[in-house]
Design a protein around this motif. Sequence first.
Motif, PDB file in Angstrom:
ATOM      1  N   THR A 121     -29.580  85.453 -28.768  1.00  0.00           N
ATOM      2  CA  THR A 121     -29.449  85.773 -27.424  1.00  0.00           C
ATOM      3  C   THR A 121     -28.082  85.641 -27.089  1.00  0.00           C
ATOM      4  O   THR A 121     -27.384  85.958 -26.419  1.00  0.00           O
ATOM      5  CB  THR A 121     -30.325  84.773 -26.518  1.00  0.00           C
ATOM      6  OG1 THR A 121     -31.700  85.159 -26.793  1.00  0.00           O
ATOM      7  CG2 THR A 121     -30.111  85.161 -24.856  1.00  0.00           C
ATOM      8  N   ALA A 122     -27.606  84.395 -27.667  1.00  0.00           N
ATOM      9  CA  ALA A 122     -26.169  83.960 -27.359  1.00  0.00           C
ATOM     10  C   ALA A 122     -25.167  85.010 -28.149  1.00  0.00           C
ATOM     11  O   ALA A 122     -23.979  85.560 -27.768  1.00  0.00           O
ATOM     12  CB  ALA A 122     -25.664  82.724 -28.006  1.00  0.00           C
ATOM     13  N   TRP A 123     -25.441  85.491 -29.232  1.00  0.00           N
ATOM     14  CA  TRP A 123     -24.774  86.463 -30.321  1.00  0.00           C
ATOM     15  C   TRP A 123     -24.555  87.665 -29.524  1.00  0.00           C
ATOM     16  O   TRP A 123     -23.361  88.150 -29.283  1.00  0.00           O
ATOM     17  CB  TRP A 123     -25.385  86.526 -31.489  1.00  0.00           C
ATOM     18  CG  TRP A 123     -24.839  87.591 -32.203  1.00  0.00           C
ATOM     19  CD1 TRP A 123     -24.788  88.738 -32.220  1.00  0.00           C
ATOM     20  CD2 TRP A 123     -24.128  87.410 -33.585  1.00  0.00           C
ATOM     21  NE1 TRP A 123     -24.128  89.583 -33.335  1.00  0.00           N
ATOM     22  CE2 TRP A 123     -23.922  88.732 -34.117  1.00  0.00           C
ATOM     23  CE3 TRP A 123     -23.460  86.095 -34.226  1.00  0.00           C
ATOM     24  CZ2 TRP A 123     -22.987  88.866 -35.110  1.00  0.00           C
ATOM     25  CZ3 TRP A 123     -22.733  86.426 -35.344  1.00  0.00           C
ATOM     26  CH2 TRP A 123     -22.435  87.521 -35.797  1.00  0.00           C
ATOM     27  N   LEU A 124     -25.803  88.363 -28.657  1.00  0.00           N
ATOM     28  CA  LEU A 124     -25.644  89.558 -28.334  1.00  0.00           C
ATOM     29  C   LEU A 124     -25.045  89.351 -26.991  1.00  0.00           C
ATOM     30  O   LEU A 124     -24.207  90.402 -26.384  1.00  0.00           O
ATOM     31  CB  LEU A 124     -26.797  90.076 -27.946  1.00  0.00           C
ATOM     32  CG  LEU A 124     -27.738  90.497 -29.209  1.00  0.00           C
ATOM     33  CD1 LEU A 124     -29.360  90.861 -28.977  1.00  0.00           C
ATOM     34  CD2 LEU A 124     -27.190  91.565 -29.696  1.00  0.00           C
ATOM     35  N   TRP A 125     -24.981  88.360 -26.060  1.00  0.00           N
ATOM     36  CA  TRP A 125     -24.371  88.104 -25.004  1.00  0.00           C
ATOM     37  C   TRP A 125     -22.888  88.017 -25.000  1.00  0.00           C
ATOM     38  O   TRP A 125     -22.005  88.837 -24.191  1.00  0.00           O
ATOM     39  CB  TRP A 125     -24.802  86.615 -24.397  1.00  0.00           C
ATOM     40  CG  TRP A 125     -24.197  86.505 -23.204  1.00  0.00           C
ATOM     41  CD1 TRP A 125     -22.909  86.088 -22.513  1.00  0.00           C
ATOM     42  CD2 TRP A 125     -25.051  86.508 -21.700  1.00  0.00           C
ATOM     43  NE1 TRP A 125     -22.821  85.892 -21.265  1.00  0.00           N
ATOM     44  CE2 TRP A 125     -24.100  86.410 -20.778  1.00  0.00           C
ATOM     45  CE3 TRP A 125     -26.335  86.984 -21.274  1.00  0.00           C
ATOM     46  CZ2 TRP A 125     -24.627  86.290 -19.347  1.00  0.00           C
ATOM     47  CZ3 TRP A 125     -26.791  86.899 -19.945  1.00  0.00           C
ATOM     48  CH2 TRP A 125     -25.764  86.509 -18.926  1.00  0.00           C
ATOM     49  N   PHE A 126     -22.306  87.324 -26.331  1.00  0.00           N
ATOM     50  CA  PHE A 126     -20.729  87.373 -26.300  1.00  0.00           C
ATOM     51  C   PHE A 126     -20.364  88.257 -27.221  1.00  0.00           C
ATOM     52  O   PHE A 126     -19.069  88.761 -26.912  1.00  0.00           O
ATOM     53  CB  PHE A 126     -20.483  85.740 -26.786  1.00  0.00           C
ATOM     54  CG  PHE A 126     -20.791  84.674 -25.659  1.00  0.00           C
ATOM     55  CD1 PHE A 126     -20.138  84.792 -24.718  1.00  0.00           C
ATOM     56  CD2 PHE A 126     -21.891  83.950 -26.032  1.00  0.00           C
ATOM     57  CE1 PHE A 126     -20.379  83.675 -23.637  1.00  0.00           C
ATOM     58  CE2 PHE A 126     -22.058  82.901 -25.130  1.00  0.00           C
ATOM     59  CZ  PHE A 126     -21.572  82.716 -23.865  1.00  0.00           C
ATOM     60  N   VAL A 128     -21.598  91.515 -27.913  1.00  0.00           N
ATOM     61  CA  VAL A 128     -22.168  92.924 -27.339  1.00  0.00           C
ATOM     62  C   VAL A 128     -22.023  93.134 -25.755  1.00  0.00           C
ATOM     63  O   VAL A 128     -21.038  93.523 -25.359  1.00  0.00           O
ATOM     64  CB  VAL A 128     -23.390  93.235 -27.873  1.00  0.00           C
ATOM     65  CG1 VAL A 128     -23.762  94.733 -27.546  1.00  0.00           C
ATOM     66  CG2 VAL A 128     -23.666  93.112 -29.503  1.00  0.00           C
ATOM     67  N   ASN A 129     -22.928  92.717 -25.121  1.00  0.00           N
ATOM     68  CA  ASN A 129     -22.818  92.441 -23.736  1.00  0.00           C
ATOM     69  C   ASN A 129     -23.931  91.808 -23.110  1.00  0.00           C
ATOM     70  O   ASN A 129     -25.197  91.626 -23.912  1.00  0.00           O
ATOM     71  CB  ASN A 129     -22.576  93.771 -23.018  1.00  0.00           C
ATOM     72  CG  ASN A 129     -23.766  94.914 -23.260  1.00  0.00           C
ATOM     73  OD1 ASN A 129     -24.980  94.640 -23.017  1.00  0.00           O
ATOM     74  ND2 ASN A 129     -23.438  96.091 -23.766  1.00  0.00           N
ATOM     75  N   PRO A 130     -24.029  91.310 -22.117  1.00  0.00           N
ATOM     76  CA  PRO A 130     -25.180  90.632 -21.594  1.00  0.00           C
ATOM     77  C   PRO A 130     -26.579  91.342 -21.135  1.00  0.00           C
ATOM     78  O   PRO A 130     -27.459  90.841 -21.584  1.00  0.00           O
ATOM     79  CB  PRO A 130     -24.632  90.049 -20.088  1.00  0.00           C
ATOM     80  CG  PRO A 130     -23.228  90.049 -20.208  1.00  0.00           C
ATOM     81  CD  PRO A 130     -22.736  91.173 -21.237  1.00  0.00           C
ATOM     82  N   LEU A 131     -26.259  92.667 -20.761  1.00  0.00           N
ATOM     83  CA  LEU A 131     -27.346  93.541 -20.684  1.00  0.00           C
ATOM     84  C   LEU A 131     -27.939  93.984 -22.027  1.00  0.00           C
ATOM     85  O   LEU A 131     -29.456  93.709 -22.177  1.00  0.00           O
ATOM     86  CB  LEU A 131     -27.025  94.888 -20.095  1.00  0.00           C
ATOM     87  CG  LEU A 131     -27.916  95.968 -19.919  1.00  0.00           C
ATOM     88  CD1 LEU A 131     -29.194  95.407 -19.004  1.00  0.00           C
ATOM     89  CD2 LEU A 131     -27.234  97.321 -19.673  1.00  0.00           C
ATOM     90  N   SER A 132     -27.618  93.983 -23.052  1.00  0.00           N
ATOM     91  CA  SER A 132     -28.103  94.092 -24.621  1.00  0.00           C
ATOM     92  C   SER A 132     -28.804  92.836 -24.679  1.00  0.00           C
ATOM     93  O   SER A 132     -29.889  92.707 -25.296  1.00  0.00           O
ATOM     94  CB  SER A 132     -27.145  94.448 -25.529  1.00  0.00           C
ATOM     95  OG  SER A 132     -26.693  95.811 -25.171  1.00  0.00           O
ATOM     96  N   SER A 133     -28.247  91.683 -24.549  1.00  0.00           N
ATOM     97  CA  SER A 133     -28.815  90.336 -24.834  1.00  0.00           C
ATOM     98  C   SER A 133     -30.162  90.058 -24.113  1.00  0.00           C
ATOM     99  O   SER A 133     -31.200  89.804 -24.592  1.00  0.00           O
ATOM    100  CB  SER A 133     -27.784  89.208 -24.487  1.00  0.00           C
ATOM    101  OG  SER A 133     -28.302  88.022 -24.800  1.00  0.00           O
ATOM    102  N   MET A 134     -30.226  90.438 -22.742  1.00  0.00           N
ATOM    103  CA  MET A 134     -31.285  90.134 -21.880  1.00  0.00           C
ATOM    104  C   MET A 134     -32.260  91.271 -22.193  1.00  0.00           C
ATOM    105  O   MET A 134     -33.674  90.830 -22.235  1.00  0.00           O
ATOM    106  CB  MET A 134     -30.918  90.517 -20.488  1.00  0.00           C
ATOM    107  CG  MET A 134     -30.119  89.216 -19.904  1.00  0.00           C
ATOM    108  SD  MET A 134     -30.931  87.616 -20.083  1.00  0.00           S
ATOM    109  CE  MET A 134     -30.392  87.081 -21.470  1.00  0.00           C
ATOM    110  N   LEU A 135     -32.330  92.441 -22.624  1.00  0.00           N
ATOM    111  CA  LEU A 135     -32.991  93.329 -23.091  1.00  0.00           C
ATOM    112  C   LEU A 135     -33.637  92.848 -24.355  1.00  0.00           C
ATOM    113  O   LEU A 135     -35.017  93.109 -24.783  1.00  0.00           O
ATOM    114  CB  LEU A 135     -32.428  94.859 -23.393  1.00  0.00           C
ATOM    115  CG  LEU A 135     -31.977  95.470 -22.106  1.00  0.00           C
ATOM    116  CD1 LEU A 135     -31.227  96.795 -22.494  1.00  0.00           C
ATOM    117  CD2 LEU A 135     -33.293  95.927 -21.375  1.00  0.00           C
TER     118      LEU A 135
END
Length: 314
Positions: A121-126, A128-135
Amino acid sequence: MTAVESRPVGSLSTQSHSHRPFGARAKAFLALTKPRVIELLLMTTVPVMFLAAEGVPDLWLVLATCVGGFMSAGGAGAFNMYIDRDIDALMDRTSQRPLVTGMVSPRECLVFAYALTVVSTAWLWFLVNPLSSMLALSALVFYVVVYTMLLKRRTAQNIVWGGIAGCMPVFVGWSAVTNSVSWAGAVLFLVIFFWTPPHYWPLSMKVKDDYERVGVPMLPVVAGNKVVARQIVLYSWVMVGVSLLLWPLGYTGWFYPVVAAALGAFWLKEAHGLQTRAKAGVTGAKLKEMRLFHWSITYVSLLFVAVAVDPFLR
């Protein structure tokens, strides 16, 4: 009596640390992530990034998305094995999973699952982007809570609605490039949604005795082969129809619909063949249900390759 209650004492093996060599342990932790499933998930993620970018996306972004997606899906797989360790011990198909053999303890598996969830979750948030992380996180939660904990042992529609988790990588791939979702992503989401039941039900037909033994009501357990085959044909027609929508919506050129139509025609031939054999009362090896299962993997792989190639041929 539930499947949990029916598990015989001692069916889960325990091994001392001295009998768990590092190499075998490493393979066991990898197995917790269900890497074969993740291969399919990434096979739907990366091509969508090419479609969203209308060409070659940033390769660092592709790598970051794949690594984050692998960890997120791996966390979901580890949670699934932790929750299902009781029935896994009773099913031939899952009897060699790490928690059953004792190569990984339940506590280790749970810690591993939570670690992958937090890190992914942290990896994708920082990166990639927060939207991809939450999806990605929503897919994990849906698979663990809705499918594994709520649906799997209660309803024959488990794989239908539980399959939503497997559709989410399409949105993750699109949002990684555009930081948004789109109708193209929705169409491909629906392709995977309608693909999942006719992909998994043939396998369930093959291992029906396993599911029946542990009280998991997969459709082949609660319905006859004729009913299952009819449902497979129904979902197959809808899947093929939905797969062709990308072209009239203006997201692809000529290449994708040609490939989608050809692949869909062969799929429908296999699905109707299975239904014909089921109607005739064929059982056992002559039913050939695994032909459709194996073809379903080829189908989705080639379909999404066409998604990736199409932008270069417009």
